[in-house]
Write a protein that holds these residues in place. Structure first.
Motif: not given
Length: 165
Positions: A84-89, A115-121, A123-124, A139-142
Protein backbone atom coordinates in the motif's frame (compact mmCIF):
# COMPACT_ATOMS: atom_id res chain seq x y z
CA UNK A 1 20.66 -12.91 16.99
CA UNK A 2 19.00 -14.13 20.14
CA UNK A 3 15.77 -12.84 21.63
CA UNK A 4 15.29 -11.82 25.19
CA UNK A 5 12.47 -12.42 27.63
CA UNK A 6 8.90 -12.00 26.46
CA UNK A 7 7.83 -8.33 26.55
CA UNK A 8 5.20 -8.33 28.67
CA UNK A 9 -22.43 12.23 1.70
CA UNK A 10 -21.33 15.29 1.45
CA UNK A 11 -23.39 16.77 -1.40
CA UNK A 12 -21.64 18.68 -4.21
CA UNK A 13 -22.94 22.20 -4.70
CA UNK A 14 -23.23 23.82 -8.09
CA UNK A 15 -22.91 21.52 -11.09
CA UNK A 16 -22.16 18.01 -9.85
CA UNK A 17 -21.99 16.48 -13.33
CA UNK A 18 -19.15 18.80 -14.36
CA UNK A 19 -17.24 18.12 -11.16
CA UNK A 20 -17.70 14.37 -11.22
CA UNK A 21 -15.05 13.61 -13.86
CA UNK A 22 -12.44 15.57 -11.92
CA UNK A 23 -13.35 13.71 -8.73
CA UNK A 24 -13.21 10.36 -10.51
CA UNK A 25 -9.84 11.24 -12.05
CA UNK A 26 -8.46 12.32 -8.66
CA UNK A 27 -9.63 9.11 -7.00
CA UNK A 28 -8.20 6.99 -9.82
CA UNK A 29 -4.81 8.71 -9.64
CA UNK A 30 -4.71 8.57 -5.85
CA UNK A 31 -5.63 4.90 -5.90
CA UNK A 32 -2.87 4.02 -8.34
CA UNK A 33 -0.20 6.01 -6.61
CA UNK A 34 -0.81 4.40 -3.23
CA UNK A 35 0.03 0.91 -4.46
CA UNK A 36 2.65 1.66 -7.11
CA UNK A 37 4.84 4.11 -5.24
CA UNK A 38 8.07 3.05 -3.64
CA UNK A 39 8.23 3.70 0.06
CA UNK A 40 11.55 5.14 1.31
CA UNK A 41 12.89 2.65 3.83
CA UNK A 42 16.14 2.33 5.77
CA UNK A 43 17.69 -1.02 4.89
CA UNK A 44 19.02 -2.93 7.93
CA UNK A 45 22.55 -4.32 8.02
CA UNK A 46 22.32 -7.80 9.57
CA UNK A 47 25.00 -10.47 9.70
CA UNK A 48 25.42 -12.76 6.67
CA UNK A 49 23.49 -15.57 8.39
CA UNK A 50 20.60 -13.29 9.29
CA UNK A 51 20.57 -11.78 5.79
CA UNK A 52 20.19 -15.29 4.34
CA UNK A 53 17.14 -15.86 6.56
CA UNK A 54 15.73 -12.49 5.47
CA UNK A 55 16.18 -13.34 1.78
CA UNK A 56 14.23 -16.57 2.33
CA UNK A 57 11.49 -14.59 4.10
CA UNK A 58 11.38 -12.06 1.25
CA UNK A 59 10.55 -14.85 -1.22
CA UNK A 60 7.62 -16.07 0.92
CA UNK A 61 5.94 -12.74 1.69
CA UNK A 62 2.35 -12.30 0.46
CA UNK A 63 1.49 -10.16 -2.59
CA UNK A 64 -1.40 -8.58 -0.67
CA UNK A 65 -2.08 -7.74 2.97
CA UNK A 66 -5.35 -6.20 4.22
CA UNK A 67 -6.33 -5.38 0.62
CA UNK A 68 -3.02 -3.55 0.03
CA UNK A 69 -0.76 -4.66 -2.82
CA UNK A 70 2.91 -5.33 -2.33
CA UNK A 71 5.32 -2.92 -3.97
CA UNK A 72 9.01 -2.10 -3.99
CA UNK A 73 10.77 -0.11 -1.34
CA UNK A 74 13.27 2.66 -2.02
CA UNK A 75 15.94 1.43 -2.17
CA UNK A 76 14.85 -2.03 -3.28
CA UNK A 77 16.22 -4.74 -1.02
CA UNK A 78 15.63 -8.37 -0.08
CA UNK A 79 15.64 -7.14 3.52
CA UNK A 80 12.59 -4.89 3.06
CA UNK A 81 9.04 -5.02 1.69
CA UNK A 82 6.02 -2.72 1.67
CA UNK A 83 2.31 -2.87 0.97
CA UNK A 84 0.00 0.00 0.00
CA UNK A 85 2.75 2.49 -0.82
CA UNK A 86 4.21 2.19 2.66
CA UNK A 87 1.06 1.73 4.75
CA UNK A 88 2.73 -1.48 5.92
CA UNK A 89 6.53 -1.80 5.85
CA UNK A 90 8.58 -4.85 6.80
CA UNK A 91 12.30 -4.75 7.57
CA UNK A 92 14.16 -7.94 8.33
CA UNK A 93 17.41 -8.18 10.24
CA UNK A 94 16.87 -5.09 12.36
CA UNK A 95 18.82 -4.59 15.60
CA UNK A 96 17.22 -5.70 18.84
CA UNK A 97 15.01 -2.81 20.07
CA UNK A 98 15.98 -1.40 23.47
CA UNK A 99 12.32 -1.57 24.52
CA UNK A 100 12.55 -5.36 24.35
CA UNK A 101 14.45 -5.30 27.66
CA UNK A 102 11.44 -3.78 29.42
CA UNK A 103 9.46 -6.55 31.15
CA UNK A 104 6.40 -4.26 30.95
CA UNK A 105 6.58 -3.97 27.13
CA UNK A 106 3.35 -4.89 25.34
CA UNK A 107 3.31 -7.99 23.16
CA UNK A 108 0.87 -9.82 20.89
CA UNK A 109 0.81 -13.29 19.40
CA UNK A 110 -0.36 -13.83 15.81
CA UNK A 111 -0.65 -17.39 14.53
CA UNK A 112 2.33 -18.67 16.47
CA UNK A 113 4.62 -15.65 16.09
CA UNK A 114 5.22 -13.34 19.04
CA UNK A 115 5.59 -9.60 18.42
CA UNK A 116 6.56 -6.77 20.73
CA UNK A 117 4.28 -3.75 20.21
CA UNK A 118 5.45 -0.15 20.23
CA UNK A 119 2.64 2.39 19.91
CA UNK A 120 3.57 5.51 17.91
CA UNK A 121 1.56 8.52 16.68
CA UNK A 122 2.15 7.45 13.06
CA UNK A 123 0.87 3.91 13.78
CA UNK A 124 2.08 0.77 15.52
CA UNK A 125 5.44 -0.91 15.15
CA UNK A 126 5.84 -4.61 15.85
CA UNK A 127 9.11 -6.51 16.23
CA UNK A 128 9.23 -10.30 16.27
CA UNK A 129 10.56 -11.99 19.38
CA UNK A 130 12.08 -15.44 19.96
CA UNK A 131 13.43 -15.68 16.37
CA UNK A 132 16.97 -16.05 14.97
CA UNK A 133 16.68 -12.52 13.53
CA UNK A 134 14.35 -9.63 14.29
CA UNK A 135 11.58 -8.74 11.84
CA UNK A 136 10.07 -5.26 12.21
CA UNK A 137 6.64 -4.34 10.81
CA UNK A 138 5.46 -0.73 10.87
CA UNK A 139 1.89 0.19 10.00
CA UNK A 140 0.26 3.55 9.46
CA UNK A 141 -2.38 5.00 11.76
CA UNK A 142 -5.28 3.06 10.19
CA UNK A 143 -3.84 -0.01 11.92
CA UNK A 144 -3.56 1.57 15.38
CA UNK A 145 -6.11 -0.86 16.78
CA UNK A 146 -5.77 -3.60 14.17
CA UNK A 147 -2.91 -6.04 14.21
CA UNK A 148 -4.55 -8.44 11.73
CA UNK A 149 -1.89 -7.77 9.05
CA UNK A 150 0.46 -9.69 11.34
CA UNK A 151 -1.59 -12.84 10.69
CA UNK A 152 -0.74 -12.57 6.96
CA UNK A 153 2.95 -12.39 7.88
CA UNK A 154 2.95 -15.12 10.52
CA UNK A 155 3.28 -18.17 8.24
CA UNK A 156 6.17 -16.73 6.19
CA UNK A 157 8.01 -15.73 9.37
CA UNK A 158 7.39 -19.13 11.01
CA UNK A 159 8.55 -20.98 7.89
CA UNK A 160 11.74 -19.00 7.25
CA UNK A 161 12.97 -17.49 10.51
CA UNK A 162 13.65 -20.28 13.02
CA UNK A 163 12.89 -19.82 16.71
CA UNK A 164 15.82 -18.80 18.87
CA UNK A 165 14.68 -20.87 21.87
Amino acid sequence: MTSSRRPSPRRLSGRPLRRLPAVVLFVAVAGCSSTDASAPVTVPGPSAGEAALCRALHEELPTEIAGLERGDTDPASDLTAQWGGGAIVLRCGVPRPERMSDPQADAVEADGVNWMLEERESGPRFTSTYRKTYVEVTMDERFTHDSTPLAALAAPVRETIPPSV
